[in-house]
Design a protein around this motif. Sequence first.
Motif, PDB file in Angstrom:
ATOM      1  N   GLU A  64      47.165  96.057  -1.612  1.00 55.70           N
ATOM      2  CA  GLU A  64      47.851  97.126  -0.876  1.00 55.70           C
ATOM      3  C   GLU A  64      48.945  97.767  -1.718  1.00 55.70           C
ATOM      4  N   GLY A  65      49.671  96.915  -2.425  1.00 55.93           N
ATOM      5  CA  GLY A  65      50.761  97.415  -3.274  1.00 55.93           C
ATOM      6  C   GLY A  65      50.249  98.326  -4.373  1.00 55.93           C
ATOM      7  N   LEU A  66      49.121  97.936  -5.004  1.00 53.44           N
ATOM      8  CA  LEU A  66      48.544  98.752  -6.085  1.00 53.44           C
ATOM      9  C   LEU A  66      48.097 100.111  -5.558  1.00 53.44           C
ATOM     10  N   LEU A 118      31.886 104.167 -13.791  1.00 52.71           N
ATOM     11  CA  LEU A 118      32.072 102.819 -14.348  1.00 52.71           C
ATOM     12  C   LEU A 118      31.918 101.764 -13.253  1.00 52.71           C
ATOM     13  N   LEU A 119      32.508 102.053 -12.076  1.00 52.72           N
ATOM     14  CA  LEU A 119      32.491 101.061 -10.989  1.00 52.72           C
ATOM     15  C   LEU A 119      31.193 101.106 -10.185  1.00 52.72           C
ATOM     16  N   LYS A 144      30.818  92.669 -10.351  1.00 55.28           N
ATOM     17  CA  LYS A 144      30.789  91.323  -9.755  1.00 55.28           C
ATOM     18  C   LYS A 144      30.855  90.247 -10.828  1.00 55.28           C
ATOM     19  N   LYS A 145      30.204  90.521 -11.954  1.00 54.45           N
ATOM     20  CA  LYS A 145      30.191  89.539 -13.039  1.00 54.45           C
ATOM     21  C   LYS A 145      31.602  89.384 -13.637  1.00 54.45           C
ATOM     22  N   LEU A 146      32.352  90.498 -13.698  1.00 52.65           N
ATOM     23  CA  LEU A 146      33.648  90.475 -14.392  1.00 52.65           C
ATOM     24  C   LEU A 146      34.818  90.112 -13.482  1.00 52.65           C
ATOM     25  N   TYR A 147      34.672  90.330 -12.150  1.00 58.70           N
ATOM     26  CA  TYR A 147      35.828  90.195 -11.259  1.00 58.70           C
ATOM     27  C   TYR A 147      35.589  89.225 -10.113  1.00 58.70           C
ATOM     28  N   CYS A 160      37.434  95.631  -3.650  1.00 60.00           N
ATOM     29  CA  CYS A 160      37.784  96.000  -2.275  1.00 60.00           C
ATOM     30  C   CYS A 160      37.310  97.441  -2.076  1.00 60.00           C
ATOM     31  N   GLU A 161      36.153  97.597  -1.409  1.00 59.55           N
ATOM     32  CA  GLU A 161      35.472  98.898  -1.389  1.00 59.55           C
ATOM     33  C   GLU A 161      36.343 100.039  -0.850  1.00 59.55           C
ATOM     34  N   GLU A 162      36.974  99.818   0.297  1.00 54.73           N
ATOM     35  CA  GLU A 162      37.719 100.917   0.924  1.00 54.73           C
ATOM     36  C   GLU A 162      38.900 101.345   0.060  1.00 54.73           C
ATOM     37  N   GLU A 163      39.638 100.354  -0.457  1.00 54.07           N
ATOM     38  CA  GLU A 163      40.804 100.660  -1.300  1.00 54.07           C
ATOM     39  C   GLU A 163      40.363 101.353  -2.595  1.00 54.07           C
ATOM     40  N   LYS A 164      39.219 100.911  -3.119  1.00 55.18           N
ATOM     41  CA  LYS A 164      38.709 101.506  -4.354  1.00 55.18           C
ATOM     42  C   LYS A 164      38.394 102.993  -4.141  1.00 55.18           C
TER      43      LYS A 164
END
Length: 1307
Positions: free
Chosen positions: A756-758, A905-906, A913-916, A924-928
């Motif tokens: 949320e902060g980001l 990229l995303l 998924k492999k990296l994170y 986080c789909e909505e925030e992304k």
Amino acid sequence: MLCLRSLITQARALYQWLEADRQGRDPDAAATGENFEQSPLKRTFKSKVLARYPENVEWNPFDQDAVNMLCMPKGLSFRTQVDQRDPQFHSFIITKEDGSRTYGFVHTFYEEVTSPQICSAMQTLYQMHNAEHASANPPSSSSSSSSSSSSSMDSLASSLDEADSPTSSSSMSSSRRTGGYDSSRDTLYVSKALCLIAPMPFMHACRRFLSQLHKAVTATTAPPLPLESYVHNILYEVPLPALGRSLKFHGVYEPIICQRPGLGELPLADFPLAEAFTLLGVENLVQVFTCTLLEMQILLYSQDYQRLMTVAEGITTLLFPFQWQHVYVPILPASLLHFLDAPVPYLMGLQSKEGTDRSKLELPQEANLCFVDIDNHYIELPEDFPHFPNKTEFIQELSEVLLSFGIPTNTGAPPRTRSSPGSTPGSAPSTPGRERKTVALRQLEDDGRNGNLAGEELAVLELLQGNATLERLQALTKRTGVTVARVDALRAGVKAQSIEGQGGRTAAEEEELKNAKLNVQLREVFASRFTTMFADYEAFVIQSAPDLESWLTNREQMHNFDKASFLSDQPEPYLPFLSHFIETQMFATFIDNKIMSQWEEKEPLLRVFDARIDKARLYNVRAPSLRSSSYQRCSILKESAQAIEQRLMKIDHTAIHPHLLDMKIGQGKYKQGFFPKLQADVLNTGPTNNKWSHRTATAQRRKDRHRQQTEHLTLDNDLKEKYMQEARSLGKNLRQPKLSDLSPAVIAQTNWKFVEGLLKECRMKTKRMLVEKMGREAVELGHGEANITGLEENTLIASLCDLLERIWSHGLQVKQGKSALWSHLLHYQAREEKLEQLAESPVSHVPERRKSDCSIAMPSLRVSLIQDMRHIQSMSEIKTDVGRARAWIRLSLEKKLLSQHLKQLLSRQALTKKLYKRYAFLRCEEEKEQFLFHLLSLNAVDYFCFTSVFTTIMIPYRVVIIPIKKLSNAMTTSNPWVCVSGELGDSGIMQIPKNVLEMTFDSAFRPHTHMSALFKCQNLGKLTTVQLGHDNAGLLAKWLVDCVMVRNEITGHTYRFPCGRWLGKGVDDGSLERVLIGELVVPSGEEDFGRCCRTPPLQRSPSQTRRISITSLSGRGYKLTSGQIQEAIGEAVNNIIKHFHKPEKERGSLTVLLCGENSLVAALEQFFHHGFKSARLFQKTVFVWDFVEKAVAYMESADQMGDLQETAEPLGMTCQSLCHYVNAINSTHRNIGKDGKFQLLVCLGARDRLLPQWLPLLVECPVILQMYEDTALLRDRTTVNALIGVLETLHDFPITLEASLVKGIDL
């Protein structure tokens, strides 16, 4: 009552651990970084709080888990008689969520284990360990198992433990070598800790009290009173010293003194700054201090907990009047290593283990990290790091203060940045060499904790005899009774030998006084810098809210500080630092506190700072040096040291002596070497009849009354709390990790707060970038056309780069390289190129953007994320991954593709998924989606953040020359050439081969021919002019050019240079070359989006209507009225004056203002054309230049006849200058045509301030009667005089002409 709590920490029974999972899967074991490969004595075990006194303090609840964790950050440890068991001291800090702090002071010692069960359990552990090792593989397998951990956090824990693996221990005793621990022959000891908890950092007093308490237990004779008496005394009978007063209280053996600064002094800070400066060196400490001010991530690294605290507290103390607003954990317990993953600014301390190499330390994110290796005296700095203003003079002043106290200043290896070419993690540059390590250790032994001078420093000091500083030192030593010849006494500070001359003070008291005086003088030097830099900050605070409630409610929408005006008022050298600093959270909070002080009591630090500024203003210190970058030294060092000395020499209050308590007979029994369990009943309540407790109770009642009043105030406390937590900070509600509760649910909640902060930070940053760029904020503040400065824009973009790095570092599975974003991009590139090879098809890319009609001849430029990466990878100037990531962000932002590229990229979800990890922001789909949308909004404005920063790179440019669309006009037999100029230089003349004639078809299948060429040259910056010409060779030499298009093949920026004129002898004005002024082309896809919110366009070449109206064969073009012409001249001159009033870096191109549309040349051409007699005379076009030539010819002939000899001397000189300039222009080898020559004359006249002098000569010349009608403006004396007045206003400014304009003219 000084609210201190005693607490003792010791082991949970060891045999409980025998059942623990041998592979370390137990959460408790994992939490402490447990390594079961180690020998049992090397392992650490879980500790627990054995007792606390009193049981509870109402206003400060006891956080058992946090205290337990920070008293023994590594956990409980065991030793035998052959191990070192010296007592250790360290302090810690617990920061609550509201920002309030509690200090803890810990004395750790070893006590003999008397429990036979624990001794036999330890022996069993050893037997199991030995049996495992006998049957296991060789030692190499153990190290590989620890290094192949699944996450970067695990590998961090294992890298910390690796150094302690059994194979690395070479100095084992014979008993340990044969069988480790044997209960029959070895004595087992366990660590135990005494801890005092206090609301203020009285470090020296608490340290001395604890060491005396421990000494009472280990001494051969029992202490005078039971231990309960001393603990009760410090808990209930020792008050907090009053402001500006000192207090003496009694420990077990000696009195202890503490003091508190007065109202106008710097706040209390008791940690020895001398030690911090000695450990890091002056320059390194100033660099770390600068990183802290700019709110970077700061990681301290040392074997010693107290060193971590000393450096962390030292740095945050020096921030006055500002306060660190983010995560602050000077000692990070092993169970909290995942907090290094936090994508926010932090200041944390990590314990290193003996022999651990820096290169083995895997950190989740390093792009914006300042790494401080305290034990080896060196630091690693982030890239793109602005220096503190007047850094050299500042370091000099600090060094002089340290030397005056006998502290060496040349410790510390030079700082490193991560931009060293080719440095890789683990390569030589990133770790100090073995030699440096041994030197560092030797220096530490030499000068160490008491600030002694090492051999070399002493030699340097002896060389400096006669130095003013030393003379003062000698006078000081004489006064204090030390002879100058006794250099040893000087080196060690004034030691015990000289007590006779010291009024009977002990060596410890002497050392404490010296430390206190040095502390306050160093802090005053820092505070003085801020007083100088921010002396006028109040003038720029915007106080727009009528009351506190409305201010709190609208806090986010309000601008509290006029940043642009503040920066414009600062000296140039300060700007790189200040432009970054005023964007930080600590500065925002400082300004918030200033605004809130209208309605509330001033925050203490602000009150002291404002008082200092008022005092400086009273003495007029600031006024004469406004905008001056000259260094002002601190003028109050002596007074500040004297205030401390007076308080410590003359004690104001003495507390009640410890005394016997009302204890039952048999309580308080004493056994040497063992700290007893104290009697809780006598320590849980304080006395009711002494004056201190009465005073404290009154104060508490007053506090309660004040709290009740506040609750009834009109301001809703919930609103205020909400504001404190949210509006004032970005993620500040997550300022501290919660040490007490580490359940998976709490960790998940913490990560969610990070996400949320980001997102909130992204929203605010993009909004700020848009508002600044579009000038809306400046307009609202009444600055009219004020625009964002290049410096401020750069600061905001650097801050966006930092945010993206933090987002990409959050929740990484395994860290690779220093930049998480670039690492992700490389993974993407590898995967796409692999797919490309398999499919043998081009790299997948986004469909091309549609080009506007004017660029129809340009081959389309492919929009590809991979292509942009390749551009960056081919730039040899960038040496690091962090640098490449930043360059890629800047390039994408300039191309308005940042959001699109990141979305692409995303879109490869398998890779993400492999990296994170699951909780990562990028998963986080909505925030992304919201994050990408915020970035998309940046497409509304034009950035040149790549072009303007990477000025030395080679860039390919494509040039297309488009003739007027009739095919016959497009054909030429001559050899064309072109020269492109920009703000950073020009390309030089480039011949365009004739065989590049291309044909393209538009949407209606009409054919168009054009000439196209690709060339590579050093970055030209924003393009300003194109010189276009040809050699007039062949039968079809005449050429009618519509425009020239030039495109930067990396950024995709396309410029159009309109022409609309002939090039050729005997046609138009006979010009074979023209200087064209450029305009940036907006791709058609953006036009709708950008129409209402774009940055204003650049000036352009004179429009074809103007040119054709001047030279039209029938004179049918649009004619301006005399009023419009005069207005146009005024506007053109105004624009030039405004140009010079802008900061130098933001001025843009002067050529555009002199020669473009609505320029000075264009306006004067209209002036000279007004009333000009018919444009065609005997079938020949007549130009203004013809009039100028005839006038000059007349003047020259008149001069020869002697007619001008009678004229005044200045007029004769002016006449000569005009003739000289016109002849020089006519004799140039360039074929620039008559209009081009007139343009050149105007430009040269403006540059050399001659235009107003030439005009009267042309007006007086009889030629004017033949060539101008009576109504012409040039024949109206009043109008001409007004024009001369307007042109004279340009004399105040240094007009310089672009090389492309004056090429071949030697004047």
